[in-house]
Design a protein around this motif. Structure first.
Motif, short mmCIF file in Angstrom:
data_model
loop_
_atom_site.label_atom_id
_atom_site.label_comp_id
_atom_site.label_asym_id
_atom_site.label_seq_id
_atom_site.Cartn_x
_atom_site.Cartn_y
_atom_site.Cartn_z
N VAL A 1 -29.08 39.60 -114.33
CA VAL A 1 -28.04 39.07 -115.21
C VAL A 1 -28.59 37.99 -116.15
O VAL A 1 -27.80 37.36 -116.86
N ARG B 1 -21.59 35.64 -116.06
CA ARG B 1 -22.78 36.24 -115.45
C ARG B 1 -23.06 35.64 -114.07
O ARG B 1 -23.53 36.34 -113.18
N LEU C 1 -20.82 37.52 -111.86
CA LEU C 1 -21.36 38.86 -111.59
C LEU C 1 -22.50 38.80 -110.58
O LEU C 1 -22.55 39.61 -109.65
N PRO D 1 -14.88 42.22 -116.19
CA PRO D 1 -16.24 41.65 -116.19
C PRO D 1 -16.76 41.29 -117.57
O PRO D 1 -17.68 40.49 -117.67
N THR D 2 -16.21 41.88 -118.64
CA THR D 2 -16.78 41.61 -119.96
C THR D 2 -15.87 40.76 -120.82
O THR D 2 -16.15 40.54 -121.99
N GLN E 1 -23.81 40.68 -124.92
CA GLN E 1 -23.61 40.44 -123.49
C GLN E 1 -22.80 41.56 -122.86
O GLN E 1 -23.08 41.98 -121.74
N LYS E 2 -21.81 42.06 -123.61
CA LYS E 2 -21.01 43.18 -123.11
C LYS E 2 -21.92 44.36 -122.82
O LYS E 2 -21.81 45.00 -121.79
N VAL F 1 -23.88 43.83 -119.64
CA VAL F 1 -23.09 44.01 -118.42
C VAL F 1 -22.85 45.49 -118.16
O VAL F 1 -22.94 45.96 -117.02
#
Lengths: 307, 244
Positions: free
Chosen positions: A120, A140, A143, A159-160, A167-168, A171
């Motif tokens: 991550v 992150r 996560l 999560p996004t 970053q999306k 992930v």
């Protein structure tokens, strides 16, 4: 393996989750879709044993949630909505704490920590208090915490959310790279995410299941699925297009001048349309087949419920 | 047990990561010094003991301990970390114990750091150190009772301020029910049995003999029961209200 039967959750007089039943197998990456307040988070909170259902049954890996929640929670990774973490700790302290609670020890612990931090991309902020981190880093950390013990079952609530496009992407890649026999449930209201990551889509609204199949099947429900979209270079007489065999309907988008041809059933229109254009010598600057618009299906489905 | 220890370490470290522990210890040391010397007249009494010091402890704890306990559950619920915590393979009970013992350890540390006073009376005279140790233990135990109330109140609400005020009020009742003012006002018309029961609920009544170095089983039992009951009540509150 998750099996949910007649799951219901009421808060006072309000029914957040209404008689939900479904099964999820290892290898499934489920996109859990729905408008805000549809009951996604509530369902996830029950799946992870945080909330107790008002009625119904949850069985995970052949164990009943109401009897052996601690056993189930050992095998489960969970990212709660908003990725909460202890702000006064640094990511490395926080992950060490989670690793200890998850009973990781010695070399295995160090190895998992290194691996997850790498996955991550947390290295640069390891020693900064979590409360000072940006939204993306906080997410992150959340996560990392969820996947630290390499769980068989992963439940990720948005999560996004709040991440930038790069970053999306990271992930999503992370989720795709989890091994194939894992079971992942992701809630989101970003539809492309489902098409990009998931092999199964569930739509719920007002606590009820509206749709449960592959993302492709969801796209097929769109009226734009396999529609032909084209744009002419010059003003052209287009009345003949609507007469082509298999064309159910024709629409012209007013602001762009783009012409849309909708097929009857799942007929393929492209050969007919391109032949027509060629024969007449028409000037076209764009021509393609639409994949189906997910947000369109989504709006349609969830709007019906409210009425 | 192992989980409780891990939770304890996290909580304990968090007291020092946020300045709560430092502020608490500093103010506790300052106030206990001021009270014993200026109001308790530790010097002027001309006796080598720490009674003036210990006598003020209930009143110090009354405000300081709720301030320390107020964030324990409120913060978890406000920031949402409670959801994380409750979905980890630990029980609410383990979390409760971890939180309690971590805060209790900070209180114990604050008490230990009052050792210069002990050195002072030993330098000035020949106090009975057995009594002083017993009184320290009694004070720590009483601090635990205040703490259990504070943690329970923190479990009731998301707001730290509300948790603080509730805790101070409840603690105040427990302290006050044994004080002269309350007992005198009830003396005329209340049957002695009820009056004794009322007094026996008070921290003051049970701490009084401990401050003099007498550790009786019923005083010990009283504080342990108070701690147990309030922690259990807090446990029920957490289970009940975690989702709100």
């Amino acid at each position: 393996m998750i099996s949910v039967k007649n799951l219901t959750k009421r808060f006072g007089g309000f029914t957040a989750v209404d008689n939900l039943s479904f099964e999820v197998k290892p290898g499934d990456i489920v996109g859990f879709l729905g408008p805000n307040g549809a009951g996604k988070s509530t369902t996830m909170k029950m799946l992870t044993g945080f909330l107790t259902p008002s009625s119904g049954e949850i069985r995970i890996a052949d164990q009943a949630m109401d009897q052996s929640s601690k056993h189930i929670q050992q095998r489960l990774g969970y990212l709660p909505e908003g990725a909460p973490a202890y702000g006064d700790m640094t990511p490395i302290q926080f992950l060490n704490f989670i690793a200890d609670i998850r009973k990781l020890k010695g070399r295995e612990k160090q190895q998992r920590l290194d691996e997850v931090i790498e996955q991550v991309a947390l290295t640069e902020v390891l020693n900064r208090p979590i409360e000072n981190l940006s939204k993306g880093f906080k997410r992150r950390v959340g996560l990392a915490q969820a996947i630290l013990h390499d769980p068989e079952i992963l439940v990720l609530d948005e999560p996004t959310d709040g991440l930038d496009p790069n970053q999306k992407h990271q992930v999503r890649e992370l989720i795709q790279n989890l091994s194939k026999d894992k079971l992942v449930i992701i809630s989101t209201h970003i539809l492309e995410e489902v098409a990009a990551v998931c092999n199964r889509a569930m739509i719920i609204a007002s606590g009820r299941m509206l749709f449960d199949a592959t993302p492709e099947a969801l796209q097929k429900k769109s009226r734009y699925y396999r529609a032909i979209s084209l744009h002419f270079t010059q003003m052209t007489d287009i009345s003949g297009l609507a007469e082509l065999p298999g064309v159910a309907d024709m629409e012209v988008e007013r602001h762009s001048g783009r012409v849309l041809l909708f097929p009857e059933g799942e007929q393929e229109l492209m050969p007919g349309v391109s032949a027509y254009i060629k024969n007449r010598g028409l000037q076209v600057d764009s021509l393609y087949e639409e994949q189906g618009r997910l947000d369109d299906v989504f709006r349609q489905m969830t709007a019906e419920v409210k009425v | 047990m192992a989980s409780t220890w891990i939770l304890f370490r996290r909580e304990f470290a968090s007291f020092f990561a946020t300045p709560v522990a430092y502020v608490f210890i500093l103010i506790f040391l300052m106030l206990s010094g001021v009270f014993s010397f200026f109001i308790g007249n530790l010097y002027e009494r001309g006796q080598a003991d720490l009674l003036p010091f210990f006598n003020f402890h209930p009143w110090l704890y009354l405000f300081l301990v709720p301030a320390m306990a107020m964030r324990s559950w409120s913060e978890e619920r406000k920031s949402g970390t409670i959801e994380l915590l409750m979905t980890l393979p630990v029980t609410t009970f383990q979390v409760m114990l971890g939180k309690f013992f971590a805060a209790w350890a900070v209180l114990g540390l604050a008490l230990l750091l009052t050792f210069p006073l002990w050195l002072t009376v030993n330098y000035l005279g020949n106090p009975d150190n057995g009594i002083i140790i017993a009184a320290y233990l009694g004070s720590w135990l009483m601090a635990g009772a205040f703490l259990a109330i504070g943690i329970c109140m923190s479990a009731l609400t998301k707001s730290q301020v509300v948790a603080f005020i509730l805790a101070v009020v409840v603690c105040f009742l427990f302290v006050l029910s044994g004080s002269g003012i309350v007992l005198d006002s009830f003396k005329g018309w209340m049957p002695p049995l009820l009056l004794d029961t009322l007094a026996s609920f008070s921290f003051l009544t049970h701490f009084e003999s401990m401050a003099k170095g007498v550790i009786a089983l019923n005083d010990l039992g009283y504080f342990l029961i108070v701690i147990g009951v309030w922690l259990y009540a807090g446990f029920l509150a957490v289970e009940q209200k975690k989702a709100e």
